[in-house]
Scaffold this motif. Structure first.
Motif, PDB file in Angstrom:
ATOM      1  N   MET A  40       0.843  -1.184   0.000  1.00 12.56           N
ATOM      2  CA  MET A  40       0.000   0.000   0.000  1.00 12.56           C
ATOM      3  C   MET A  40       0.886   1.245   0.000  1.00 12.56           C
ATOM      4  O   MET A  40       1.841   1.336   0.753  1.00 12.56           O
ATOM      5  CB  MET A  40      -0.924  -0.002   1.216  1.00 12.56           C
ATOM      6  N   LYS A  41       0.564   2.217  -0.850  1.00  4.90           N
ATOM      7  CA  LYS A  41       1.403   3.401  -1.026  1.00  4.90           C
ATOM      8  C   LYS A  41       1.531   4.254   0.223  1.00  4.90           C
ATOM      9  O   LYS A  41       2.486   4.989   0.377  1.00  4.90           O
ATOM     10  CB  LYS A  41       0.864   4.253  -2.171  1.00  4.90           C
ATOM     11  N   SER A  42       0.570   4.173   1.121  1.00  6.05           N
ATOM     12  CA  SER A  42       0.592   5.038   2.297  1.00  6.05           C
ATOM     13  C   SER A  42       1.441   4.484   3.441  1.00  6.05           C
ATOM     14  O   SER A  42       1.595   5.142   4.459  1.00  6.05           O
ATOM     15  CB  SER A  42      -0.829   5.270   2.786  1.00  6.05           C
ATOM     16  N   LEU A  43       2.006   3.286   3.256  1.00  6.37           N
ATOM     17  CA  LEU A  43       2.786   2.685   4.342  1.00  6.37           C
ATOM     18  C   LEU A  43       3.975   3.534   4.795  1.00  6.37           C
ATOM     19  O   LEU A  43       4.243   3.608   5.991  1.00  6.37           O
ATOM     20  CB  LEU A  43       3.234   1.274   3.973  1.00  6.37           C
ATOM     21  N   PRO A  44       4.714   4.184   3.884  1.00 11.78           N
ATOM     22  CA  PRO A  44       5.815   5.035   4.367  1.00 11.78           C
ATOM     23  C   PRO A  44       5.338   6.147   5.304  1.00 11.78           C
ATOM     24  O   PRO A  44       6.020   6.472   6.272  1.00 11.78           O
ATOM     25  CB  PRO A  44       6.420   5.609   3.083  1.00 11.78           C
ATOM     26  N   LEU A  45       4.163   6.721   5.020  1.00 10.03           N
ATOM     27  CA  LEU A  45       3.626   7.756   5.899  1.00 10.03           C
ATOM     28  C   LEU A  45       3.316   7.163   7.267  1.00 10.03           C
ATOM     29  O   LEU A  45       3.667   7.740   8.295  1.00 10.03           O
ATOM     30  CB  LEU A  45       2.378   8.400   5.295  1.00 10.03           C
ATOM     31  N   ARG A  46       2.673   6.019   7.293  1.00 10.76           N
ATOM     32  CA  ARG A  46       2.339   5.394   8.576  1.00 10.76           C
ATOM     33  C   ARG A  46       3.602   5.073   9.363  1.00 10.76           C
ATOM     34  O   ARG A  46       3.670   5.322  10.566  1.00 10.76           O
ATOM     35  CB  ARG A  46       1.507   4.133   8.374  1.00 10.76           C
ATOM     36  N   LYS A  47       4.604   4.549   8.666  1.00  5.47           N
ATOM     37  CA  LYS A  47       5.874   4.229   9.340  1.00  5.47           C
ATOM     38  C   LYS A  47       6.479   5.481   9.969  1.00  5.47           C
ATOM     39  O   LYS A  47       6.936   5.455  11.114  1.00  5.47           O
ATOM     40  CB  LYS A  47       6.847   3.596   8.347  1.00  5.47           C
ATOM     41  N   GLN A  48       6.480   6.584   9.228  1.00  8.49           N
ATOM     42  CA  GLN A  48       7.055   7.816   9.761  1.00  8.49           C
ATOM     43  C   GLN A  48       6.257   8.329  10.956  1.00  8.49           C
ATOM     44  O   GLN A  48       6.833   8.734  11.962  1.00  8.49           O
ATOM     45  CB  GLN A  48       7.138   8.899   8.692  1.00  8.49           C
ATOM     46  N   ILE A  49       4.953   8.310  10.867  1.00 11.61           N
ATOM     47  CA  ILE A  49       4.117   8.765  11.983  1.00 11.61           C
ATOM     48  C   ILE A  49       4.379   7.910  13.213  1.00 11.61           C
ATOM     49  O   ILE A  49       4.543   8.419  14.325  1.00 11.61           O
ATOM     50  CB  ILE A  49       2.621   8.737  11.602  1.00 11.61           C
ATOM     51  N   GLU A  50       4.467   6.593  13.004  1.00  6.66           N
ATOM     52  CA  GLU A  50       4.606   5.687  14.142  1.00  6.66           C
ATOM     53  C   GLU A  50       6.013   5.666  14.735  1.00  6.66           C
ATOM     54  O   GLU A  50       6.230   5.059  15.773  1.00  6.66           O
ATOM     55  CB  GLU A  50       4.102   4.299  13.766  1.00  6.66           C
ATOM     56  N   GLU A  51       6.950   6.349  14.107  1.00  4.55           N
ATOM     57  CA  GLU A  51       8.243   6.581  14.758  1.00  4.55           C
ATOM     58  C   GLU A  51       8.085   7.592  15.889  1.00  4.55           C
ATOM     59  O   GLU A  51       8.928   7.700  16.764  1.00  4.55           O
ATOM     60  CB  GLU A  51       9.272   7.082  13.747  1.00  4.55           C
ATOM     61  N   ILE A  52       6.966   8.321  15.867  1.00  5.74           N
ATOM     62  CA  ILE A  52       6.725   9.382  16.852  1.00  5.74           C
ATOM     63  C   ILE A  52       5.517   9.071  17.737  1.00  5.74           C
ATOM     64  O   ILE A  52       5.578   9.228  18.945  1.00  5.74           O
ATOM     65  CB  ILE A  52       6.559  10.744  16.125  1.00  5.74           C
ATOM     66  N   PHE A  91       3.499  18.484   0.955  1.00 10.79           N
ATOM     67  CA  PHE A  91       3.615  17.198   0.274  1.00 10.79           C
ATOM     68  C   PHE A  91       4.531  16.252   1.035  1.00 10.79           C
ATOM     69  O   PHE A  91       5.640  16.627   1.420  1.00 10.79           O
ATOM     70  CB  PHE A  91       4.183  17.394  -1.141  1.00 10.79           C
ATOM     71  N   PHE A  92       4.066  15.023   1.199  1.00  7.27           N
ATOM     72  CA  PHE A  92       4.896  13.939   1.724  1.00  7.27           C
ATOM     73  C   PHE A  92       5.314  13.118   0.510  1.00  7.27           C
ATOM     74  O   PHE A  92       4.471  12.583  -0.214  1.00  7.27           O
ATOM     75  CB  PHE A  92       4.112  13.085   2.722  1.00  7.27           C
ATOM     76  N   VAL A  93       6.618  13.031   0.259  1.00 10.66           N
ATOM     77  CA  VAL A  93       7.126  12.364  -0.939  1.00 10.66           C
ATOM     78  C   VAL A  93       7.150  10.848  -0.721  1.00 10.66           C
ATOM     79  O   VAL A  93       7.865  10.351   0.142  1.00 10.66           O
ATOM     80  CB  VAL A  93       8.537  12.873  -1.307  1.00 10.66           C
ATOM     81  N   LEU A  94       6.334  10.164  -1.507  1.00 10.29           N
ATOM     82  CA  LEU A  94       6.321   8.699  -1.469  1.00 10.29           C
ATOM     83  C   LEU A  94       7.408   8.132  -2.371  1.00 10.29           C
ATOM     84  O   LEU A  94       8.119   7.199  -2.009  1.00 10.29           O
ATOM     85  CB  LEU A  94       4.962   8.169  -1.938  1.00 10.29           C
ATOM     86  N   LYS A  95       7.521   8.702  -3.562  1.00  5.11           N
ATOM     87  CA  LYS A  95       8.501   8.233  -4.540  1.00  5.11           C
ATOM     88  C   LYS A  95       8.843   9.406  -5.435  1.00  5.11           C
ATOM     89  O   LYS A  95       7.959  10.162  -5.832  1.00  5.11           O
ATOM     90  CB  LYS A  95       7.901   7.091  -5.364  1.00  5.11           C
ATOM     91  N   GLY A  96      10.112   9.559  -5.729  1.00  2.38           N
ATOM     92  CA  GLY A  96      10.518  10.638  -6.616  1.00  2.38           C
ATOM     93  C   GLY A  96      11.424  11.628  -5.916  1.00  2.38           C
ATOM     94  O   GLY A  96      11.971  11.348  -4.850  1.00  2.38           O
ATOM     95  N   LEU A  97      11.552  12.792  -6.532  1.00  4.85           N
ATOM     96  CA  LEU A  97      12.498  13.792  -6.055  1.00  4.85           C
ATOM     97  C   LEU A  97      11.998  15.184  -6.408  1.00  4.85           C
ATOM     98  O   LEU A  97      11.645  15.453  -7.562  1.00  4.85           O
ATOM     99  CB  LEU A  97      13.867  13.538  -6.697  1.00  4.85           C
TER     100      LEU A  97
END
Length: 191
Positions: A1-13, A50-56
């Motif tokens: 799921m594309k939103s997993l990086p966001l969840r991972k970052q949130i759950e670090e905090i 913007f939260f960057v999922l992929k790209g630059l």
């Protein structure tokens, strides 16, 4: 799921239940941009963060003499916008553009504030991310004031692993505040 990086970052905090994360996602929208696309023009309102999922992405300012100063690159898992324009609802003094095809999750200020009110864990998360950005900016300023070009170059390699292979040398030089010739000497000395 594309939103997993966001969840991972949130759950670090902060920890979120599945229901809470689903609620968080309701406040974001996926935005996909093409390479070279300008996301925020100078003089426009910065409607999204913007939260960057992929790209630059890059955040820069172009001066009337044609010289560009790059303030920041936005790699995967980074937050990008003109933060002053976004939070103060003023016209942007910066430009945000894509250096690669870029997939993001975007949130507007109204939804960010609503999310912070209705889910206080997210207010804590956003505050921590803002503090982290401030600390990073302070370190970057101090690095510019007290470091030589070689130290700034090695700092860039630490902050943005792999970036040197993803962007033209002229952009790296702009970010470091050096000429392309100086950057060439730094990269040669590193090999």
């Amino acid at each position: 799921m594309k939103s997993l990086p966001l969840r991972k970052q949130i759950e670090e905090i902060v920890n979120l239940t599945d229901e809470e994360f689903a609620f968080v996602l309701e406040h974001f929208q996926q935005r996909i941009f093409k390479k070279h696309q300008i996301v925020i023009h100078e003089g426009d309102y910065a409607k999204y963060e913007f939260f960057v999922l992929k790209g630059l992405m890059k955040v820069s300012r172009l001066y009337s003499n044609g010289k560009e100063h790059i303030l920041k690159f936005g790699i995967e898992n980074w937050w990008v916008t003109d933060f002053e324009a976004f939070h103060r609802k003023t016209k942007s003094t910066l430009m945000v553009s894509c250096l690669e095809d870029t997939d993001t999750l975007a949130i507007d200020l109204e939804n960010k504030e609503k999310l912070s009110r209705e889910l206080p864990k997210m207010q804590s998360f956003f505050l921590t991310k803002t503090t982290d950005r401030y600390i990073a900016l302070q370190k970057r300023i101090l690095c510019f004031l007290s470091s030589n070009a070689n130290d700034r170059y090695h700092n860039l390699l630490t902050i943005y692993p792999g970036l040197i292979q993803r962007v033209p040398k002229a952009m790296i030089a702009s970010y470091l505040g050096v000429t392309r010739e100086t950057l060439s000497r730094l990269t040669k000395a590193d090999t």
